[in-house]
Design an enzyme around this catalytic site. Structure first.
Site, PDB file in Angstrom:
ATOM      1  N   ASP A  21       0.834  -1.215   0.000  1.00  0.00           N
ATOM      2  CA  ASP A  21       0.000   0.000   0.000  1.00  0.00           C
ATOM      3  C   ASP A  21       0.863   1.258   0.000  1.00  0.00           C
ATOM      4  OD1 ASP A  21      -2.343   1.413  -0.047  1.00  0.00           O
ATOM      5  OD2 ASP A  21      -2.807   1.137   2.089  1.00  0.00           O
ATOM      6  N   HIS A  38       2.533   3.006  -8.969  1.00  0.00           N
ATOM      7  CA  HIS A  38       2.316   1.563  -9.165  1.00  0.00           C
ATOM      8  C   HIS A  38       3.506   0.952  -9.910  1.00  0.00           C
ATOM      9  CE1 HIS A  38      -1.593   2.001  -7.514  1.00  0.00           C
ATOM     10  NE2 HIS A  38      -2.145   2.608  -8.563  1.00  0.00           N
ATOM     11  N   LEU A 132      10.732 -20.988  -4.953  1.00  0.00           N
ATOM     12  CA  LEU A 132       9.901 -19.992  -4.252  1.00  0.00           C
ATOM     13  C   LEU A 132       8.518 -19.949  -4.883  1.00  0.00           C
ATOM     14  CD1 LEU A 132       9.586 -17.444  -2.428  1.00  0.00           C
ATOM     15  CD2 LEU A 132      10.679 -16.131  -4.230  1.00  0.00           C
TER      16      LEU A 132
HETATM   17  C1  IPE Z   1      -5.506  -2.755  -0.237  1.00  0.00           C
HETATM   18  O1  IPE Z   1      -5.103  -1.446  -0.461  1.00  0.00           O
HETATM   19  C2  IPE Z   1      -5.506  -3.532  -1.513  1.00  0.00           C
HETATM   20  C3  IPE Z   1      -4.201  -3.725  -2.140  1.00  0.00           C
HETATM   21  C4  IPE Z   1      -3.051  -3.397  -1.638  1.00  0.00           C
HETATM   22  C5  IPE Z   1      -4.244  -4.359  -3.425  1.00  0.00           C
HETATM   23  P1  IPE Z   1      -6.167  -0.275  -0.596  1.00  0.00           P
HETATM   24  O2  IPE Z   1      -5.397   0.985  -0.685  1.00  0.00           O
HETATM   25  O3  IPE Z   1      -7.102  -0.561  -1.712  1.00  0.00           O
HETATM   26  O4  IPE Z   1      -6.944  -0.390   0.782  1.00  0.00           O
HETATM   27  P2  IPE Z   1      -7.891   0.633   1.532  1.00  0.00           P
HETATM   28  O5  IPE Z   1      -8.957   1.021   0.568  1.00  0.00           O
HETATM   29  O6  IPE Z   1      -7.063   1.806   1.934  1.00  0.00           O
HETATM   30  O7  IPE Z   1      -8.393  -0.118   2.711  1.00  0.00           O
HETATM   31  C1  IPE Z   2      -1.567   0.161  -3.319  1.00  0.00           C
HETATM   32  O1  IPE Z   2      -1.320   1.516  -3.410  1.00  0.00           O
HETATM   33  C2  IPE Z   2      -1.752  -0.499  -4.660  1.00  0.00           C
HETATM   34  C3  IPE Z   2      -3.131  -0.889  -4.975  1.00  0.00           C
HETATM   35  C4  IPE Z   2      -4.139  -0.844  -4.161  1.00  0.00           C
HETATM   36  C5  IPE Z   2      -3.386  -1.373  -6.325  1.00  0.00           C
HETATM   37  P1  IPE Z   2      -2.502   2.561  -3.441  1.00  0.00           P
HETATM   38  O2  IPE Z   2      -2.860   2.832  -4.867  1.00  0.00           O
HETATM   39  O3  IPE Z   2      -3.621   2.113  -2.591  1.00  0.00           O
HETATM   40  O4  IPE Z   2      -1.794   3.842  -2.818  1.00  0.00           O
HETATM   41  P2  IPE Z   2      -2.434   4.897  -1.812  1.00  0.00           P
HETATM   42  O5  IPE Z   2      -3.005   4.141  -0.675  1.00  0.00           O
HETATM   43  O6  IPE Z   2      -3.478   5.633  -2.586  1.00  0.00           O
HETATM   44  O7  IPE Z   2      -1.279   5.755  -1.430  1.00  0.00           O
HETATM   45 MG    MG Z   3      -4.051   2.398  -0.625  1.00  0.00          MG
END
Ligand code: IPE
Ligand code: IPE
Ligand code: MG
Length: 247
Positions: A21, A38, A132
């Site tokens: 995240d 990403h 792995l």
């Molecule tokens: C959780 O991250 C899902 C992934 C890392 C793929 P999100 O950024 O979507 O989660 P929330 O919405 O903050 O809980």
């Molecule tokens: C996690 O990073 C990746 C996915 C959920 C695909 P985010 O896109 O949720 O990044 P933030 O939370 O907005 O910083």
């Molecule tokens: Mg996020």
């Protein structure tokens, strides 16, 4: 002593799961669009596989895209799908070289056709690798996984293959998308959020949870070492007393 030297190689987890995240916030800080973050996140995944391989960790699961993530803006969703597809192209030979076996968990039917095909290809191509296991949770949610398992068990009951009395926790695990994969001993979430966000709900029942403020694109080898050291300094009691565990 370096962080690596502080790790007890005999007490490593077999399975580490990651909620990756913070890509969006990382990109924003650089004045870039979310997809830029990403893209950088893919680099961290590669590094985690290298470190896990070096240490001999057998299973790495990453939460790449949740069921809920389908409601993000369409351009971000298609950008992530494209990124996953090119990451497979770019990394497949490396994974062959490093003995990485890829599997995917989640609702594959929802993926665009070109990605579904590429996913099927990488799974097939890497299926005999044994060093792995790399499990990608894609279009995944923990509740979806549990509900699917319930549907399959119900079907097997109706068809007389399973009797309701024989249903127990272990057999339930075998109906989940992670059948035959040991539960993660350690789950790491980056970016300062302290929640599970519908990740492996059943499988994380007794995992050690590690939360760090570091954003996923900045998470690296040394950060993983810190998480492993934290894990090794915890006492996993599984409901028992400390005295019982020490015996
Ligand atoms: C959780 O991250 C899902 C992934 C890392 C793929 P999100 O950024 O979507 O989660 P929330 O919405 O903050 O809980
Ligand atoms: C996690 O990073 C990746 C996915 C959920 C695909 P985010 O896109 O949720 O990044 P933030 O939370 O907005 O910083
Ligand atoms: Mg996020």
């Amino acid at each position: 002593m370096s962080l690596l030297e502080q790790i007890d190689r005999s007490k490593l987890p077999q399975h580490v799961a990651f909620i990756m995240d913070g890509n969006g916030r990382w990109a924003k800080r650089q004045g870039q669009i979310r997809l830029f973050g990403h893209r950088r996140g893919v680099k961290t995944v590669k590094e985690m596989l290298t470190v896990a391989g070096d240490l001999g960790i057998k299973y790495v699961t990453v939460y790449a895209f949740s069921t809920e993530n389908w409601s993000r803006p369409a351009d971000e969703v298609s950008g992530i799908m494209g990124l996953l597809s090119s990451a497979i192209d770019d990394e497949i030979e490396n994974m062959m070289k490093n003995g990485v076996r890829v599997s995917m968990i989640g609702e594959m039917e929802r993926l665009p056709k070109y990605l579904r095909e590429k996913v099927a290809y990488v799974i097939e191509r890497t299926k005999n690798n044994t060093k792995l296991n790399f499990i990608v949770a894609l279009s995944y949610s923990g509740r979806w996984d549990i509900v699917e398992a319930v549907k399959k068990i119900a079907t097997d009951c109706v068809e007389g293959k399973v009797s309701p009395d024989s249903i127990n926790g272990d057999m339930f695990s075998d109906y989940l998308s992670t059948a035959n994969v040991p539960d993660p001993e350690l789950m790491i979430r980056t970016s300062g959020e302290s929640r599970i966000s519908n990740f492996l709900l059943y499988q994380l029942a007794y995992s050690e949870l590690y939360f760090t403020d570091v954003l996923w694109p900045d998470f690296d080898r040394e950060e993983l070492y810190k998480a492993l050291i934290s894990y090794q300094n915890r006492e996993r009691r599984f409901g028992k007393t400390s005295e019982q565990v020490k015996k």
